[in-house]
Design an enzyme around this catalytic site. Sequence first.
Site, short mmCIF file in Angstrom:
data_model
loop_
_atom_site.label_atom_id
_atom_site.label_comp_id
_atom_site.label_asym_id
_atom_site.label_seq_id
_atom_site.Cartn_x
_atom_site.Cartn_y
_atom_site.Cartn_z
N ASP A 1 0.83 -1.17 0.00
CA ASP A 1 0.00 0.00 0.00
C ASP A 1 0.86 1.22 0.00
OD1 ASP A 1 -3.17 0.34 0.69
OD2 ASP A 1 -2.38 -1.50 0.09
N THR A 2 1.06 2.05 -0.33
CA THR A 2 1.63 3.24 -0.97
C THR A 2 1.01 4.51 -0.37
OG1 THR A 2 1.83 1.97 -3.00
CG2 THR A 2 1.93 4.35 -3.22
#
Length: 580
Positions: A388-389
């Site tokens: 997830d970024t």
Amino acid sequence: MRRLPTALVPPAALTLGVALAFASTFAGKAHAADRVTGEPFATRSEVYAPNAIAATSHPLATQVALDVMKGGGSAVDAAIAANAALGLMEPTGNGIGGDLFAIVWDPKTKKLYGYNGSGRSPKSLTLAEFQRRGLTDIPAHGPLPVTVPGTVDGWFALHEKFGRQPMAQNLAPAIRYAREGHPVHEVIAYYWDRSVPRLSKWPGFSEQFTVDGKRAPRVGEMWKNPNLANTLEKIAKGGRDAFYKGDIARTIDAYFKANGGFLSYEDLAAHRGNWVEPVSASYRGVDIWELPPNGQGIAALQILNLLEPYDLKKYGFGSPEHVHLFTEAKKLAFADRAASYADPDFYQAPVARLISKEYARERGKLISPDRAANAVEPGVIPELNEGDTIYMTVADDRGMMVSLIQSNYRGMGSGMAPPGLGFIFQDRGEQFVLKPGHANTYAPGKRPFHTIIPAFATKNGKPWMSFGLMGGAMQPQGHAQIIVNLVDFGMNLQEAGDAPRIHHDGSTEPAGQNTAMTDGGVLELETGFPYETIRALMRKGHTVKFADGPFGGYQAIMVNPEGGYIAASESRKDGHAAGY
């Protein structure tokens, strides 16, 4: 993600009948359309500011960015400071164990600069080693998917070119919060809690990223990370070499040697990111800019090129035609993405052809207005050579704008957390293919296919918008949807992000076993699409399902034609946009 009451939260994907039941359940309830300003989808107002502005996925990081610019720092200084804070505050999405990409608008030269900060695979790990272990995919966690982290080098590269204040000042807020603590926000706590059971088996994770070695911090609970504070202090004093060539690198080397890994001191010492030329495609008078592979940004340009011949405005947002055409364009773009997007040092994708209008006209002939495609072949077959970024954006009072994305991949990354350093390594190497003859086949010293992509838009050669939408394969789909919402459907900046999103899953991927799509994939629609649209999509052959969570996280800054900036932040995250 918009949270439903606990009793109503469905599994990750439900059958169509249940999805329609949910749509009916929430029809007629209080909605953004009830706002007096009249935007049907905006959950809150856009943010306006006369001087400088920032939009990040954490309110405290946004304030850090504003404080830096108030003190005389540039937008790049502010972006570095906010990114360092996010690595502490949102370890579920990013950190100095991951990679970084950025696009910067420089008001002095009046041009865009692109930076690719992705790291390479360990030189000592070979394809033969994976084959010897009987693996067909690279594992999601542990030492094998770890690649060199490019974030720290990226900070210093950006700072050298565009910074105005010392790096020690940029890192000071994150260091202070790491020592003194900060309250954990709601969505971050949710994902942290999900990560702990998966990652606690890996050395160093429980000791540094749980409370009492047992659980994730709860919403509102104060979290400290003194180990990360010490690491950032060493970087502030010793520069990027303190991370890649100093004691930190030696600690990393010893940790992986002791735990079955391959990342070495030599891999870290050899790392350098690189400046790249952004590439663009026009969409109804707006130029959209992305970075070339090994990232997936040009997929957004391919989608927009395929959509441009259609009068989406006439069809209307949420119409069967809108959703169907978008999904079919995505399938075509992602077929090329699976075949050709890879490290340009190993395979030069024909980027100019892939993002050309001529190629879009060719490929567009494959779109049926009446039927969903079950299988799609790539339009370009690679000729291979041997061998997830979080997303955030910042704009300052001099006109500099920064579009920056940074990630550990899969939320908290590999789970590998070297002792005493306070960060987790990315598992980006999972994105390689383990079969010979593919553009993205694993090789030592190679950059994997990358999902994280910053974006920018200009009009008539002038900056219009810095934006991004994180979330794996959702990213190019999200970039294209934001542009379509703004340009075709006339939404404002906040509404364009809050409008219900389309997520198509199941295309051939450039990673893993690279299994081809044969069943058309699955179309996941956020709550808010009409019942009639879902029925019409079924008739066209789409498999439609409900999903909770895969729709990404958005931030954007737009130049206000009246002066200053406009910003918007993601309502599905803990995001916050603010300015002064």
